[in-house]
Design an enzyme around this catalytic site. Sequence first.
Site, PDB file in Angstrom:
ATOM      1  N   ASP A   6     -19.313   6.619  -2.324  1.00 12.48           N
ATOM      2  CA  ASP A   6     -18.287   7.408  -1.645  1.00 12.48           C
ATOM      3  C   ASP A   6     -18.950   8.171  -0.494  1.00 12.48           C
ATOM      4  O   ASP A   6     -20.146   8.002  -0.242  1.00 12.48           O
ATOM      5  CB  ASP A   6     -17.587   8.369  -2.618  1.00 12.48           C
ATOM      6  CG  ASP A   6     -16.090   8.480  -2.320  1.00 12.48           C
ATOM      7  OD1 ASP A   6     -15.756   8.850  -1.172  1.00 12.48           O
ATOM      8  OD2 ASP A   6     -15.269   8.182  -3.199  1.00 12.48           O
ATOM      9  N   HIS A  51      -4.217   0.475  -0.645  1.00 16.22           N
ATOM     10  CA  HIS A  51      -2.846   0.863  -0.285  1.00 16.22           C
ATOM     11  C   HIS A  51      -2.802   1.929   0.803  1.00 16.22           C
ATOM     12  O   HIS A  51      -1.740   2.191   1.370  1.00 16.22           O
ATOM     13  CB  HIS A  51      -2.048   1.289  -1.523  1.00 16.22           C
ATOM     14  CG  HIS A  51      -2.497   2.576  -2.145  1.00 16.22           C
ATOM     15  ND1 HIS A  51      -1.794   3.194  -3.138  1.00 16.22           N
ATOM     16  CD2 HIS A  51      -3.578   3.356  -1.923  1.00 16.22           C
ATOM     17  CE1 HIS A  51      -2.416   4.309  -3.497  1.00 16.22           C
ATOM     18  NE2 HIS A  51      -3.492   4.418  -2.779  1.00 16.22           N
TER      19      HIS A  51
END
EC number: 2.1.1.-
Length: 453
Positions: free
Chosen positions: A305, A355
């Site tokens: 991340d 998404h």
Amino acid sequence: MVSNGISNGTNGTNGTTTNGTNGVNGHAALSPLEVLVQDLNKNTTTLNGYLRANKLPEPSFERDAPIINLSPDAPEEAQVAKEKVLDSALQIFQLVSGPGEYLQNVITGYHYMEILRWMSHFKIFELVPLEGKISYTELASKAGVAELRLKTLARMGMTNHLFAEPEPGFIAHSATSAALVTNNRFSDQRVWMTSIIAPVIASMVTAHERWPDSTAPNKAAFNAAFNTDLRMYEYISKQPDVYKLFGRVMDAIATSPKSDLKHLVSGFDWAGLGKANVVDIGGNIGHSCVKLAEAFPDLNFIIQDIPHVVEEGAKVIKENNEASIANRIQFQEYDFFQKQPVVGADIYLLRQIFHNWDFENSVKILKNTVESMGQNSHVLIMDFVVPEPGTVSSVNERVLRSRDVGMMQLFNSLERDLEGWKAILEAVDSRLKINAVNTPYGSFMSVIDVVLG
């Protein structure tokens, strides 16, 4: 593909069954309304039977009613019955209302949203005592609003079981309104919905007039609503209170029953990997990997991340887990728009990543991963696979499509159907193939297993 673990009956539509249009054994066929009522009665009996057998409270509008009517850990038969009760009840309402009352029902829903927004803005939820009642006069004075407006809006909300009027001139909490105060997850979602989502929804037409063909993430309804050129994440990151609220809302959604990490655990044959290395791309502070590490002791993990998330995650994992878990989890700074630095991992996991991104950016993200795959590597995409219209229950489909619309409004992105996922794979590398798609029962998301053919 399994859509949601529930059979939709012989006609494959909306979870109902029919007895045929020509009758059975000489009897006239049941009307659509009679079929729905029959299904409703059958599944209500199943649901209530489970609750009574286990000495659990039955659904009630009383103030002390439980927030959750059926535990997500209840047996599948009870879960299916509940969903079918909801589906039949919704369809009965729509069928009996008919086209003539459609607009009336739509505007009612809009008013409920605005009342929720008004009540939140003027702190009505917090000012009404959790026990007992308060007069409209006193409440209006405390909130600094006109008593007549308060009474009008509160009584409209009560038609949706938001607050109650135990006696004329007094207002009290209902089970629903109390939950929106006392349950931190619901309270945070209420504030997020009314302060951010409501104005975004109202700005969709404006955005599509201003940027009719754009798929840019900074030209969405969100940008029109807040008059900014920044993407949503960039915009809220500059407002600490809003950013913290968003984080809490995302945590609440991530831990909701239909997003529970148990579905990640059951959605793939992790045990069959034996000793294996898993790379969790965009894995935040490690919730997914901890859950997997607890269930599968042969797995080791690298969570990737951005820098400040990696720093926080490393601390959280070390402070909150036994060494047997923490020692198998590493963190690595990584931008998924760059080539994947870990080559030949057994699993590359991307959970709820795509998404937020349009087609072109999704292709870039996946391509950077695929270039580092080994011949036996798997890419696991855990995300929404939007079903074909009418193939799942109405109550599930409208929530799934609401999320799809929400992605468009916030990011100019979307939730994809299976063909949409296949299109991304084909654009990345023609060798990629879908090995399996599994949707665990009770999960809104599917696990898409992608391998090199």
